[in-house]
Each structure stands twice: as structure tokens, then as C-alpha cells.
Motif scaffolding. Sequence first.
Motif, PDB file in Angstrom:
ATOM      1  N   ASN A  25       0.320  12.269  -9.406  1.00  0.00           N
ATOM      2  CA  ASN A  25      -0.286  13.573  -9.122  1.00  0.00           C
ATOM      3  C   ASN A  25       0.692  14.701  -9.406  1.00  0.00           C
ATOM      4  O   ASN A  25       0.324  15.734  -9.965  1.00  0.00           O
ATOM      5  CB  ASN A  25      -0.743  13.639  -7.660  1.00  0.00           C
TER       6      ASN A  25
ATOM      7  N   TYR B 268       0.830  -1.209   0.000  1.00  0.00           N
ATOM      8  CA  TYR B 268       0.000   0.000   0.000  1.00  0.00           C
ATOM      9  C   TYR B 268       0.861   1.255   0.000  1.00  0.00           C
ATOM     10  O   TYR B 268       0.533   2.233  -0.674  1.00  0.00           O
ATOM     11  CB  TYR B 268      -0.954   0.001   1.199  1.00  0.00           C
ATOM     12  N   SER B 269       1.962   1.242   0.730  1.00  0.00           N
ATOM     13  CA  SER B 269       2.858   2.404   0.755  1.00  0.00           C
ATOM     14  C   SER B 269       3.475   2.659  -0.617  1.00  0.00           C
ATOM     15  O   SER B 269       3.604   3.810  -1.048  1.00  0.00           O
ATOM     16  CB  SER B 269       3.960   2.192   1.778  1.00  0.00           C
TER      17      SER B 269
ATOM     18  N   LYS C 287      -7.773   5.715   3.457  1.00  0.00           N
ATOM     19  CA  LYS C 287      -7.005   6.339   4.535  1.00  0.00           C
ATOM     20  C   LYS C 287      -7.917   6.736   5.693  1.00  0.00           C
ATOM     21  O   LYS C 287      -7.551   6.588   6.853  1.00  0.00           O
ATOM     22  CB  LYS C 287      -6.277   7.587   4.027  1.00  0.00           C
TER      23      LYS C 287
ATOM     24  N   ILE D  34       0.985   6.897  -6.676  1.00  0.00           N
ATOM     25  CA  ILE D  34      -0.128   7.830  -6.888  1.00  0.00           C
ATOM     26  C   ILE D  34       0.341   9.266  -6.668  1.00  0.00           C
ATOM     27  O   ILE D  34      -0.017  10.169  -7.438  1.00  0.00           O
ATOM     28  CB  ILE D  34      -1.305   7.475  -5.962  1.00  0.00           C
ATOM     29  N   LEU D  35       1.146   9.494  -5.642  1.00  0.00           N
ATOM     30  CA  LEU D  35       1.662  10.840  -5.390  1.00  0.00           C
ATOM     31  C   LEU D  35       2.563  11.318  -6.525  1.00  0.00           C
ATOM     32  O   LEU D  35       2.524  12.493  -6.910  1.00  0.00           O
ATOM     33  CB  LEU D  35       2.412  10.877  -4.063  1.00  0.00           C
TER      34      LEU D  35
ATOM     35  N   THR E  11      -8.274   6.370  -2.520  1.00  0.00           N
ATOM     36  CA  THR E  11      -7.163   6.393  -1.576  1.00  0.00           C
ATOM     37  C   THR E  11      -7.520   7.186  -0.331  1.00  0.00           C
ATOM     38  O   THR E  11      -7.227   6.756   0.796  1.00  0.00           O
ATOM     39  CB  THR E  11      -5.913   7.007  -2.229  1.00  0.00           C
TER      40      THR E  11
ATOM     41  N   GLU F 225       0.748   4.078  -2.818  1.00  0.00           N
ATOM     42  CA  GLU F 225       0.496   5.469  -2.462  1.00  0.00           C
ATOM     43  C   GLU F 225       1.603   6.388  -2.993  1.00  0.00           C
ATOM     44  O   GLU F 225       1.333   7.498  -3.471  1.00  0.00           O
ATOM     45  CB  GLU F 225       0.392   5.584  -0.948  1.00  0.00           C
TER      46      GLU F 225
ATOM     47  N   ASN G  28      -7.602   8.874  -6.506  1.00  0.00           N
ATOM     48  CA  ASN G  28      -7.357   9.743  -5.353  1.00  0.00           C
ATOM     49  C   ASN G  28      -8.505   9.663  -4.350  1.00  0.00           C
ATOM     50  O   ASN G  28      -8.271   9.623  -3.139  1.00  0.00           O
ATOM     51  CB  ASN G  28      -7.158  11.186  -5.797  1.00  0.00           C
TER      52      ASN G  28
END
Length: 81
Positions: free
Chosen positions: A17, A6-7, A77, A13-14, A73, A10, A70
Motif C-alpha cells: 500500500n 497473518y502478521s 480483521k 500488504i501495508l 483483510t 499484513e 485490502n
Amino acid sequence: MAIGLYSLLEAAILCLNAVCILHEERFLAKVGWGVDQHKGFGEDPGVKSQLLNLIRSIRTVMRIPLIGVNIATMVLKLLFG
């Protein structure tokens, strides 16, 4: 804190972005990576132009799906911390 799947997801995804919000006229042109950087006819594209094409492609293809990713996610979270 361990690095899990998951990290890594993530972090990807960042990064997506970050690529999607780059503005060509305001940021990339000041660094010398603007649209006006054309290659000559018949020349192989260099690394710089290939990276610019990759940035434009990611921005074009991933704009709408990235909104949903997003949101998902953020919900995950909020639910699982």
C-alpha cells in the motif's frame, strides 16, 4: 503478541500500500527520484533506476488486486479481531 503468518502477511500488504500511494511528481521528484532521471543509451541501469522501475511495476500490476486484498483483510480483521 507473537509474530505469526497473518502478521507477516499484513505487514507485506501495508508495504505494498505504501509503495502504491507514492506520487512521482509530489514526493519522488522532490527527493530526486523523478521521471526525468534518464540513463544514457547503452548504460547499465543503476540501483536507483531499478528501484524506480520496481515502484512503477508494483503500482501498475498491483493496483486492482490490492483493492480486493485490502477489503478481505479488513473483513478478516472485523470478524476475528
